[in-house]
Design a protein around this motif. Structure first.
Motif, PDB file in Angstrom:
ATOM      1  N   UNK A  83     -39.719  54.621  60.661  1.00 30.92           N
ATOM      2  CA  UNK A  83     -40.835  55.091  59.842  1.00 30.92           C
ATOM      3  C   UNK A  83     -40.559  56.402  59.106  1.00 30.92           C
ATOM      4  N   UNK A  84     -39.965  57.424  59.754  1.00 30.45           N
ATOM      5  CA  UNK A  84     -39.702  58.659  58.997  1.00 30.45           C
ATOM      6  C   UNK A  84     -38.809  58.422  57.780  1.00 30.45           C
ATOM      7  N   UNK A  85     -37.789  57.573  57.938  1.00 29.61           N
ATOM      8  CA  UNK A  85     -36.924  57.254  56.802  1.00 29.61           C
ATOM      9  C   UNK A  85     -37.694  56.465  55.745  1.00 29.61           C
ATOM     10  N   UNK A  86     -38.568  55.575  56.193  1.00 35.11           N
ATOM     11  CA  UNK A  86     -39.367  54.787  55.247  1.00 35.11           C
ATOM     12  C   UNK A  86     -40.286  55.695  54.441  1.00 35.11           C
ATOM     13  N   UNK A  87     -40.916  56.659  55.107  1.00 31.24           N
ATOM     14  CA  UNK A  87     -41.813  57.591  54.416  1.00 31.24           C
ATOM     15  C   UNK A  87     -41.036  58.431  53.410  1.00 31.24           C
ATOM     16  N   UNK A  88     -39.903  58.954  53.843  1.00 33.99           N
ATOM     17  CA  UNK A  88     -39.086  59.787  52.948  1.00 33.99           C
ATOM     18  C   UNK A  88     -38.648  58.988  51.719  1.00 33.99           C
ATOM     19  N   UNK A  89     -38.215  57.765  51.931  1.00 34.12           N
ATOM     20  CA  UNK A  89     -37.726  56.944  50.824  1.00 34.12           C
ATOM     21  C   UNK A  89     -38.864  56.528  49.900  1.00 34.12           C
ATOM     22  N   UNK A  90     -40.000  56.158  50.477  1.00 32.15           N
ATOM     23  CA  UNK A  90     -41.151  55.770  49.653  1.00 32.15           C
ATOM     24  C   UNK A  90     -41.608  56.934  48.780  1.00 32.15           C
ATOM     25  N   UNK A  91     -41.557  58.131  49.317  1.00 30.02           N
ATOM     26  CA  UNK A  91     -41.938  59.304  48.522  1.00 30.02           C
ATOM     27  C   UNK A  91     -40.999  59.498  47.340  1.00 30.02           C
ATOM     28  N   UNK A  92     -39.725  59.224  47.534  1.00 31.26           N
ATOM     29  CA  UNK A  92     -38.775  59.323  46.420  1.00 31.26           C
ATOM     30  C   UNK A  92     -39.123  58.327  45.322  1.00 31.26           C
ATOM     31  N   UNK A  93     -39.483  57.118  45.732  1.00 29.54           N
ATOM     32  CA  UNK A  93     -39.831  56.089  44.750  1.00 29.54           C
ATOM     33  C   UNK A  93     -41.069  56.503  43.964  1.00 29.54           C
ATOM     34  N   UNK A  94     -42.087  56.987  44.674  1.00 31.87           N
ATOM     35  CA  UNK A  94     -43.334  57.383  44.016  1.00 31.87           C
ATOM     36  C   UNK A  94     -43.110  58.568  43.080  1.00 31.87           C
ATOM     37  N   UNK A  95     -42.239  59.483  43.476  1.00 34.46           N
ATOM     38  CA  UNK A  95     -41.941  60.628  42.609  1.00 34.46           C
ATOM     39  C   UNK A  95     -41.305  60.163  41.305  1.00 34.46           C
ATOM     40  N   UNK A  96     -40.487  59.118  41.387  1.00 30.13           N
ATOM     41  CA  UNK A  96     -39.822  58.601  40.189  1.00 30.13           C
ATOM     42  C   UNK A  96     -40.717  57.665  39.393  1.00 30.13           C
TER      43      UNK A  96
END
Length: 263
Positions: A83-96
């Protein structure tokens, strides 16, 4: 026997994902990222999740501007319990790409599970604001319902009511259009409407809007096969309610000609 082998070969070929197309003038790094992304999709279809994760990570490193590998990676991390990796990665996608409602909705569910309710609501609102939902009524209903559940849990009942009314509008006032677009069957549209109306009734009771709550329950009761169901199925209180359920992993999309969102 030969005929059987030929049939098997055809079926195997049909199961293969479309090969990624390399755009003219692509750099070597981009070609490498695209190849790794395509291999990851192949392994995802065969549920080789750890191998797919490594390939998606490599694709993201090879092409840092790419969004597709990260989108798949966020879902895969969640599926793997990271989950922590999923949250971090999802945030990158949303930022882009802030319009990516699917990743924003995933992020909202992950943050809710992590106890970050305020951030979860913000992510759910971002998903609900995406203009892309206009062409995806089934996804829109899901996003609005998730937002309503999170807002109710956060005790923002006005926002929960608003989100539910938007979901209800999709499957009542726009019922003919969403059925014509094959987003729902008539039975599915009525089922979604009944469920949302029932949920709305509980929210309206909490807001002390009793006449409107009665109307919502009555409308739901007409849609349920058992007219008593709408009034007898209890709804969990917002303070102890669960987070929106994570949807099952979606079918892996065909590999695009580019792993990046480039205009």
């Amino acid at each position: 026997m030969v005929a059987g082998l030929l049939v098997g070969a055809v079926l195997c070929a049909a199961a293969e994902p479309d090969a990624p197309r390399v755009a003219p003038g692509a750099t070597e790094a981009h070609r490498d990222a695209l190849a790794r992304y395509g291999a990851a999709l192949w392994n995802l279809r065969r549920e080789r999740l750890l191998t797919a994760a490594r390939q998606l990570e490599a694709a993201a490193r090879a092409d840092p501007d790419a969004t597709e590998p990260l989108k798949q990676l966020a879902r895969l991390y969640a599926q793997l319990g990271r989950e922590p990796d999923a949250i971090r990665t999802a945030r990158k996608v949303i930022a882009a790409d802030p319009s990516d409602y699917d990743t924003a909705a995933l992020l909202a569910r992950l943050l809710c599970d992590a106890g970050e309710l305020k951030e979860a609501v913000a992510a759910a609102k971002l998903a609900a604001e995406s203009k892309a939902l206009a062409e995806k009524p089934a996804d829109a209903v899901r996003v609005y319902r998730d937002l309503a559940r999170l807002c109710e849990r956060a005790n923002d009942l006005a926002a929960a009511e608003s989100a539910l009314r938007k979901a209800i509008e999709m499957v009542t006032e726009q019922r003919a259009a969403v059925i014509a677009a094959f987003a729902f069957t008539p039975k599915e549209a009525d089922g979604e409407a009944a469920d949302c109306l029932e949920r709305l009734g509980h929210v309206l009771v909490k807001r002390a809007k009793y006449p409107l709550a009665a109307e919502a329950f009555a409308a739901a009761a007409k849609l349920y096969a058992d007219p008593r169901a709408a009034k007898t199925r209890p709804a969990p209180p917002a303070s102890t309610g669960t987070c929106p359920a994570r949807s099952r992993p979606r079918a892996i999309p065909p590999a695009p000609s580019s792993t990046s969102k480039r205009s």
